[in-house]
Design a protein around this motif. Sequence first.
Motif, PDB file in Angstrom:
ATOM      1  N   ASN A 208      22.913  35.774  10.434  1.00 34.25           N
ATOM      2  CA  ASN A 208      23.183  37.068   9.810  1.00 34.25           C
ATOM      3  C   ASN A 208      23.617  38.170  11.006  1.00 34.25           C
ATOM      4  N   LYS A 209      23.525  39.496  10.455  1.00 31.20           N
ATOM      5  CA  LYS A 209      23.745  40.464  11.263  1.00 31.20           C
ATOM      6  C   LYS A 209      22.720  40.264  12.733  1.00 31.20           C
ATOM      7  N   LYS A 210      21.611  40.137  12.479  1.00 33.66           N
ATOM      8  CA  LYS A 210      20.587  40.041  13.497  1.00 33.66           C
ATOM      9  C   LYS A 210      20.786  38.962  14.704  1.00 33.66           C
ATOM     10  N   PHE A 211      21.177  37.764  13.931  1.00 32.78           N
ATOM     11  CA  PHE A 211      21.550  36.774  14.692  1.00 32.78           C
ATOM     12  C   PHE A 211      22.827  36.980  15.448  1.00 32.78           C
ATOM     13  N   LEU A 212      23.670  37.491  14.862  1.00 36.48           N
ATOM     14  CA  LEU A 212      25.086  37.686  15.544  1.00 36.48           C
ATOM     15  C   LEU A 212      24.781  38.616  16.721  1.00 36.48           C
ATOM     16  N   SER A 213      24.102  39.741  16.364  1.00 39.95           N
ATOM     17  CA  SER A 213      23.913  40.722  17.372  1.00 39.95           C
ATOM     18  C   SER A 213      23.377  40.272  18.914  1.00 39.95           C
ATOM     19  N   LYS A 214      22.539  39.055  18.735  1.00 38.69           N
ATOM     20  CA  LYS A 214      21.942  38.584  19.923  1.00 38.69           C
ATOM     21  C   LYS A 214      23.039  37.766  20.502  1.00 38.69           C
ATOM     22  N   MET A 215      24.054  37.281  19.818  1.00 36.53           N
ATOM     23  CA  MET A 215      25.215  36.374  20.665  1.00 36.53           C
ATOM     24  C   MET A 215      25.902  37.012  21.697  1.00 36.53           C
ATOM     25  N   LYS A 216      26.323  36.107  22.802  1.00 38.90           N
ATOM     26  CA  LYS A 216      26.903  37.089  23.912  1.00 38.90           C
ATOM     27  C   LYS A 216      28.206  37.701  23.490  1.00 38.90           C
ATOM     28  N   LYS A 217      28.590  38.866  24.068  1.00 39.62           N
ATOM     29  CA  LYS A 217      29.686  39.579  23.540  1.00 39.62           C
ATOM     30  C   LYS A 217      31.074  38.807  23.401  1.00 39.62           C
ATOM     31  N   LYS A 218      31.132  38.013  24.617  1.00 39.25           N
ATOM     32  CA  LYS A 218      32.235  36.839  24.648  1.00 39.25           C
ATOM     33  C   LYS A 218      31.672  35.397  24.243  1.00 39.25           C
ATOM     34  N   SER A 219      31.813  35.021  23.066  1.00 40.57           N
ATOM     35  CA  SER A 219      31.208  33.821  22.817  1.00 40.57           C
ATOM     36  C   SER A 219      32.104  33.025  21.425  1.00 40.57           C
ATOM     37  N   LEU A 220      31.500  32.239  21.242  1.00 41.63           N
ATOM     38  CA  LEU A 220      32.267  31.383  19.754  1.00 41.63           C
ATOM     39  C   LEU A 220      31.181  30.974  19.118  1.00 41.63           C
ATOM     40  N   LEU A 221      31.232  31.244  18.013  1.00 40.21           N
ATOM     41  CA  LEU A 221      30.462  30.440  16.927  1.00 40.21           C
ATOM     42  C   LEU A 221      31.219  29.531  15.775  1.00 40.21           C
ATOM     43  N   ILE A 222      30.652  28.181  15.913  1.00 35.86           N
ATOM     44  CA  ILE A 222      31.449  27.186  15.213  1.00 35.86           C
ATOM     45  C   ILE A 222      30.557  27.128  13.944  1.00 35.86           C
ATOM     46  N   ASN A 223      31.101  26.855  12.655  1.00 34.03           N
ATOM     47  CA  ASN A 223      30.110  26.350  11.667  1.00 34.03           C
ATOM     48  C   ASN A 223      30.466  25.205  11.118  1.00 34.03           C
ATOM     49  N   VAL A 224      30.191  24.074  11.147  1.00 33.65           N
ATOM     50  CA  VAL A 224      30.331  22.883  10.460  1.00 33.65           C
ATOM     51  C   VAL A 224      29.292  22.090   9.606  1.00 33.65           C
ATOM     52  N   GLY A 225      28.187  23.178   9.580  1.00 35.69           N
ATOM     53  CA  GLY A 225      27.196  22.696   8.666  1.00 35.69           C
ATOM     54  C   GLY A 225      27.395  23.125   7.184  1.00 35.69           C
ATOM     55  N   ARG A 226      27.058  24.258   6.613  1.00 35.08           N
ATOM     56  CA  ARG A 226      26.870  24.403   5.129  1.00 35.08           C
ATOM     57  C   ARG A 226      27.247  26.027   5.372  1.00 35.08           C
ATOM     58  N   GLY A 227      28.291  26.408   4.034  1.00 35.07           N
ATOM     59  CA  GLY A 227      28.601  27.693   4.238  1.00 35.07           C
ATOM     60  C   GLY A 227      27.485  28.956   3.956  1.00 35.07           C
ATOM     61  N   ASN A 228      26.558  28.450   3.220  1.00 31.23           N
ATOM     62  CA  ASN A 228      25.600  29.486   2.735  1.00 31.23           C
ATOM     63  C   ASN A 228      24.670  29.875   4.038  1.00 31.23           C
ATOM     64  N   THR A 229      24.738  29.191   5.116  1.00 40.13           N
ATOM     65  CA  THR A 229      23.829  29.541   6.138  1.00 40.13           C
ATOM     66  C   THR A 229      24.422  30.600   7.103  1.00 40.13           C
ATOM     67  N   LEU A 230      25.579  31.078   6.704  1.00 38.06           N
ATOM     68  CA  LEU A 230      26.198  32.036   7.465  1.00 38.06           C
ATOM     69  C   LEU A 230      26.645  33.246   6.684  1.00 38.06           C
ATOM     70  N   ASN A 231      26.206  34.477   6.751  1.00 38.26           N
ATOM     71  CA  ASN A 231      26.769  35.670   5.926  1.00 38.26           C
ATOM     72  C   ASN A 231      28.006  36.108   6.536  1.00 38.26           C
ATOM     73  N   GLU A 232      29.063  35.939   5.355  1.00 38.31           N
ATOM     74  CA  GLU A 232      30.361  36.063   5.956  1.00 38.31           C
ATOM     75  C   GLU A 232      30.514  37.643   6.172  1.00 38.31           C
ATOM     76  N   LYS A 233      30.067  38.417   5.295  1.00 39.88           N
ATOM     77  CA  LYS A 233      30.100  39.746   5.353  1.00 39.88           C
ATOM     78  C   LYS A 233      29.654  40.287   6.872  1.00 39.88           C
ATOM     79  N   ASP A 234      28.398  39.711   7.138  1.00 34.55           N
ATOM     80  CA  ASP A 234      28.009  40.266   8.548  1.00 34.55           C
ATOM     81  C   ASP A 234      28.994  39.555   9.652  1.00 34.55           C
ATOM     82  N   LEU A 235      29.368  38.452   9.256  1.00 32.08           N
ATOM     83  CA  LEU A 235      30.338  37.924  10.515  1.00 32.08           C
ATOM     84  C   LEU A 235      31.492  38.799  10.607  1.00 32.08           C
ATOM     85  N   ILE A 236      32.312  39.363   9.341  1.00 33.75           N
ATOM     86  CA  ILE A 236      33.511  40.066   9.472  1.00 33.75           C
ATOM     87  C   ILE A 236      33.107  41.452  10.204  1.00 33.75           C
ATOM     88  N   LEU A 237      32.176  42.008   9.684  1.00 35.95           N
ATOM     89  CA  LEU A 237      31.666  43.291  10.694  1.00 35.95           C
ATOM     90  C   LEU A 237      31.516  42.932  12.047  1.00 35.95           C
TER      91      LEU A 237
END
Length: 310
Positions: A208-237
């Motif tokens: 979610n937002k909190k998780f994403l804010s801790k990722m490096k500024k230049k980085s890549l998130l790959i999701n190959v698990g399940r869709g509900n584990t990732l908050n898509e709205k937070d990701l787009i922001l």
Amino acid sequence: MTILFYTTFSDAKIWKKEIKKQFKNEKIVSIDDKKNYKKVKYAIIWNLPDNILKKLTNLKIIFSQGAGVDHILNLPSYKQTPIIRLKDPAMGDRMSNHALSQILNFQLNLKKYSHYQGIKKWVDDIESYAPLENNKLTIGILGVGFLGKHVANSLKKLDYKVIGFKKNKAKKNYGFKIYDNNLNQFISSSDVIISILPSTKETTNFINKKFLSKMKKKSLLINVGRGNTLNEKDLILHLNKQKNFYSSLDVFQNEPLPKSSKLWSHPNVTITPHVASITIVKSAVKQMHLVYQKYKKGKIISDVKLENGY
Ligand code: GLV
């Protein structure tokens, strides 16, 4: 004895052929064979409707046609029938190839070059786009189950630095560093995070937002698990704020991904339609048959832990 086969995959004919080949002495029925429901002992399924499961009162084993078992555990009529998930190394190889392709896409700046190709522009600014060597990139594996470990080991062989996260204390040696209680450090150490989380109550919106804010500024998130584990709205922001942040998504909150989703057209997003580790029918049915033979000899083989929800 009778096997019920049901799938929403497109290759039902191939499945049936392989099941007939392996389970030679069993009768194979479909959900249209209502009079045989009581005789069904085994079910080989993907997305079986709940009203059918309810009627299979003599079921002994449920085989999932995929690695995930949420499609069974989420059925209201599911009680305790042992579930066999697919643990196929060939699917692990598929997942590893997929992950590698997405890491390289990021590492070699291929999205940028594809953009420049579109506008016929020759940009050889190697200072901005110098690709990092593999041993300079830390790949964080979120969810170190069967597939997660497989991907981790493939990437280690290619000299990537690999770390993993699991929520409980690691009881064995994984062969790479496990952050078992320090999610923040795991996130901030990773240049690429590959999420292979299952869908459970606990993992919903885990990224979610909190998780994403801790990722490096230049980085890549790959999701190959399940869709509900990732908050898509937070990701787009997050994507809109961080121009060097990339995401490669194979699974979504709603599948097929609706045309209205902003993810489709975001320049830093790669979309694949839940194909990162598609089941290989022949080897899957072979594995199911091995489990079935063990079961016939009285061995119980399910490793789905109902209390964990996966
Ligand atoms: C695919 O998502 C699977 O569970 O195998």
